[in-house]
Design a protein around this motif. Sequence first.
Motif, PDB file in Angstrom:
ATOM      1  N   UNK A  21       0.716  -1.068   0.058  1.00  0.00           N
ATOM      2  CA  UNK A  21      -0.064   0.102   0.080  1.00  0.00           C
ATOM      3  C   UNK A  21       0.741   1.320   0.077  1.00  0.00           C
ATOM      4  N   UNK A  22       2.094   1.246   0.764  1.00  0.00           N
ATOM      5  CA  UNK A  22       2.827   2.227   0.948  1.00  0.00           C
ATOM      6  C   UNK A  22       4.135   1.804   0.989  1.00  0.00           C
ATOM      7  N   UNK A  23       5.120   2.607   0.364  1.00  0.00           N
ATOM      8  CA  UNK A  23       6.431   2.093   0.569  1.00  0.00           C
ATOM      9  C   UNK A  23       7.446   3.220   0.790  1.00  0.00           C
ATOM     10  N   UNK A  24       6.790   4.325   1.391  1.00  0.00           N
ATOM     11  CA  UNK A  24       7.499   5.792   1.478  1.00  0.00           C
ATOM     12  C   UNK A  24       7.697   6.332   0.174  1.00  0.00           C
ATOM     13  N   UNK A  25       6.898   6.132  -0.578  1.00  0.00           N
ATOM     14  CA  UNK A  25       7.117   6.762  -2.088  1.00  0.00           C
ATOM     15  C   UNK A  25       8.017   6.538  -2.826  1.00  0.00           C
ATOM     16  N   UNK A  26       8.521   5.370  -2.527  1.00  0.00           N
ATOM     17  CA  UNK A  26      10.047   4.976  -3.370  1.00  0.00           C
ATOM     18  C   UNK A  26       9.646   4.699  -4.710  1.00  0.00           C
ATOM     19  N   UNK A  27       8.495   3.750  -4.764  1.00  0.00           N
ATOM     20  CA  UNK A  27       8.077   3.370  -6.362  1.00  0.00           C
ATOM     21  C   UNK A  27       7.650   4.331  -6.906  1.00  0.00           C
ATOM     22  N   UNK A  28       6.973   5.350  -6.132  1.00  0.00           N
ATOM     23  CA  UNK A  28       6.266   6.455  -7.187  1.00  0.00           C
ATOM     24  C   UNK A  28       7.561   7.516  -7.763  1.00  0.00           C
ATOM     25  N   UNK A  29       8.542   7.590  -7.217  1.00  0.00           N
ATOM     26  CA  UNK A  29       9.609   8.423  -7.852  1.00  0.00           C
ATOM     27  C   UNK A  29      10.606   7.537  -8.540  1.00  0.00           C
TER      28      UNK A  29
ATOM     29  N   UNK B 232      13.448   9.286  -3.608  1.00  0.00           N
ATOM     30  CA  UNK B 232      13.120   7.967  -3.674  1.00  0.00           C
ATOM     31  C   UNK B 232      14.216   7.632  -2.273  1.00  0.00           C
ATOM     32  N   UNK B 233      15.470   8.151  -2.236  1.00  0.00           N
ATOM     33  CA  UNK B 233      16.122   7.706  -1.286  1.00  0.00           C
ATOM     34  C   UNK B 233      15.648   8.217   0.215  1.00  0.00           C
ATOM     35  N   UNK B 234      14.903   9.218   0.174  1.00  0.00           N
ATOM     36  CA  UNK B 234      14.313   9.533   1.424  1.00  0.00           C
ATOM     37  C   UNK B 234      13.173   8.816   2.059  1.00  0.00           C
ATOM     38  N   UNK B 235      12.804   7.680   1.069  1.00  0.00           N
ATOM     39  CA  UNK B 235      11.851   7.058   1.505  1.00  0.00           C
ATOM     40  C   UNK B 235      12.146   5.871   2.524  1.00  0.00           C
ATOM     41  N   UNK B 236      13.480   5.847   2.879  1.00  0.00           N
ATOM     42  CA  UNK B 236      14.039   4.876   3.692  1.00  0.00           C
ATOM     43  C   UNK B 236      13.865   5.343   5.339  1.00  0.00           C
ATOM     44  N   UNK B 237      13.092   6.512   5.413  1.00  0.00           N
ATOM     45  CA  UNK B 237      12.932   6.999   6.574  1.00  0.00           C
ATOM     46  C   UNK B 237      11.304   7.051   6.864  1.00  0.00           C
ATOM     47  N   UNK B 238      10.569   6.317   5.899  1.00  0.00           N
ATOM     48  CA  UNK B 238       9.223   6.211   5.963  1.00  0.00           C
ATOM     49  C   UNK B 238       8.853   4.769   6.426  1.00  0.00           C
TER      50      UNK B 238
ATOM     51  N   UNK C  88      22.488   3.934   9.651  1.00  0.00           N
ATOM     52  CA  UNK C  88      23.379   5.220   8.938  1.00  0.00           C
ATOM     53  C   UNK C  88      23.298   5.156   7.595  1.00  0.00           C
ATOM     54  N   UNK C  89      23.131   3.583   6.854  1.00  0.00           N
ATOM     55  CA  UNK C  89      23.225   3.680   5.382  1.00  0.00           C
ATOM     56  C   UNK C  89      22.318   4.547   4.751  1.00  0.00           C
ATOM     57  N   UNK C  90      21.002   4.631   5.255  1.00  0.00           N
ATOM     58  CA  UNK C  90      19.755   5.396   4.532  1.00  0.00           C
ATOM     59  C   UNK C  90      20.328   6.998   4.438  1.00  0.00           C
ATOM     60  N   UNK C  91      20.792   7.557   5.720  1.00  0.00           N
ATOM     61  CA  UNK C  91      21.324   8.884   5.802  1.00  0.00           C
ATOM     62  C   UNK C  91      22.430   9.089   4.822  1.00  0.00           C
ATOM     63  N   UNK C  92      23.562   8.188   4.688  1.00  0.00           N
ATOM     64  CA  UNK C  92      24.545   8.411   3.816  1.00  0.00           C
ATOM     65  C   UNK C  92      24.032   8.289   2.397  1.00  0.00           C
ATOM     66  N   UNK C  93      23.213   7.433   1.869  1.00  0.00           N
ATOM     67  CA  UNK C  93      22.565   7.221   0.619  1.00  0.00           C
ATOM     68  C   UNK C  93      21.900   8.629   0.150  1.00  0.00           C
ATOM     69  N   UNK C  94      21.112   9.272   1.124  1.00  0.00           N
ATOM     70  CA  UNK C  94      20.371  10.565   0.749  1.00  0.00           C
ATOM     71  C   UNK C  94      21.508  11.607   0.488  1.00  0.00           C
ATOM     72  N   UNK C  95      22.643  11.695   1.471  1.00  0.00           N
ATOM     73  CA  UNK C  95      23.452  12.752   1.132  1.00  0.00           C
ATOM     74  C   UNK C  95      24.187  12.435  -0.227  1.00  0.00           C
ATOM     75  N   UNK C  96      24.426  11.119  -0.395  1.00  0.00           N
ATOM     76  CA  UNK C  96      25.243  10.972  -1.769  1.00  0.00           C
ATOM     77  C   UNK C  96      24.320  11.409  -2.978  1.00  0.00           C
ATOM     78  N   UNK C  97      23.044  11.022  -2.992  1.00  0.00           N
ATOM     79  CA  UNK C  97      22.218  11.363  -3.960  1.00  0.00           C
ATOM     80  C   UNK C  97      22.192  13.016  -4.263  1.00  0.00           C
ATOM     81  N   UNK C  98      22.186  13.567  -3.142  1.00  0.00           N
ATOM     82  CA  UNK C  98      21.962  14.975  -3.096  1.00  0.00           C
ATOM     83  C   UNK C  98      23.264  15.653  -3.861  1.00  0.00           C
ATOM     84  N   UNK C  99      24.384  15.112  -3.537  1.00  0.00           N
ATOM     85  CA  UNK C  99      25.715  15.555  -4.043  1.00  0.00           C
ATOM     86  C   UNK C  99      25.509  15.072  -5.583  1.00  0.00           C
TER      87      UNK C  99
END
Length: 441
Positions: free
Chosen positions: A110-118, A274-280, A325-336
Amino acid sequence: MKSILYTLPFFLLAFINTGQGQEKMLAKDEAITLALENNLGIKVAKNTKKIDENNANILNSGYLPTITANAGGSIDQQNTEGQLASGETRTADGAETRRYNAAVNVNYTLFDGLNRHYSYKSFQERSQQSELEVRQTIENTILQLFTVYYEVARLTENTKNLEQALEISKDRLKRANYQFEYGQNTGLDVLNAEVDINTDSINLLNSRQQLRNTMRDLNLILNQDLSSQFVADTTVNFVPGLQMENMHNDAKSNNIRLQLVEKDINISRYNVKAAKSVFLPIIGLTGTYGWNESNNNSPLAFLIQNTSTGITGSVNLSWSLFDGGRGITGVKNTKIGYENQELLKKQIALEVERDIRNAWDSYTNALYVLEVQEKNLQTNQNNFNRTDERYKLGQVTSIEFRQAQLNLLNAELAQSQAKYSAKLAELQMLQISGQLLNVDF
């Protein structure tokens, strides 16, 4: 020595005239059609586009449920002994138990943190980007096609000019022989004429060899038989009314490199989201329809046969509160990565502006050179005509005549080179401005 020089021109002429035949004209629009249909690079780009279209399909989006079916069966044989409540003891040797089961399972997120949407949005952007890559491949192929096509045309004109130069040298040799027979000149003029025929014949042979090699290059681009022979259209038409301001504006909005990097930026933006979906949390539904049957022939069994069917359903919630901390690192890297794409866009924009300005200068300079070379050709043509008349009257030497002939030949070759260089400069400018596929060739 004289006999060798006298015989060599006729051997070269015989070799030059061997294998001459009529070849069909390969028009420019026909060459474009063949390239679009047969070029292997374009075919690869189109197949890549199909892969990206498949990835952007709803079947690859994650929005559809997954359905699985499973079934099983088992047979169990055992020797058992049991005591009843009355105290009686019973035994069962080789008691057999059969069990069967089958089930259909349905899982839906039903909901995966909007990962599949993005992710789906990213796939759609990539599909559109692949269309641009096909266009880029077509543009590069068309430019490569006409670079080789106009080289074939230039060598065709050069070959004709060299053939005319050879005919002039042959007439000069006949005239020198007549004059020598009647004592009007020395044998030196005859030898000079023979040497010049040798030179013109070798130049013509080399030009024809270059022409055949270039035809093979063109056949390679068209993905057809490398031995195919044809005649290129030597007419060149320039696109009228081109203006620097319009070219500059077209490059900003239509340049393929800018459009591709814009798609990369959009993809990177969706990757960040999509990387931010790890927090949801992830919420899913599970449903099962199952059938079970059990048969037992043991006298100790309470039920000899048991059959059951039923539907079960559940709602699942999963929330990773901290993944090390892997999710936080992933978000940082995708922002870069997104920031890098923005910087790359600025770099490409500067490069495109530089390229369009350079291309415009090259184009206008090439047109000016062509105009000068056409005037120079006319001047040398008039000079040769006068020298030819005076040579027939004996008022100029054979050396002066030969120099006028060479001047005319060089002017013809230079004018031909300038014409095709100007056209290629125009095509390169049109490619940078994104208008290459919107003009007539």
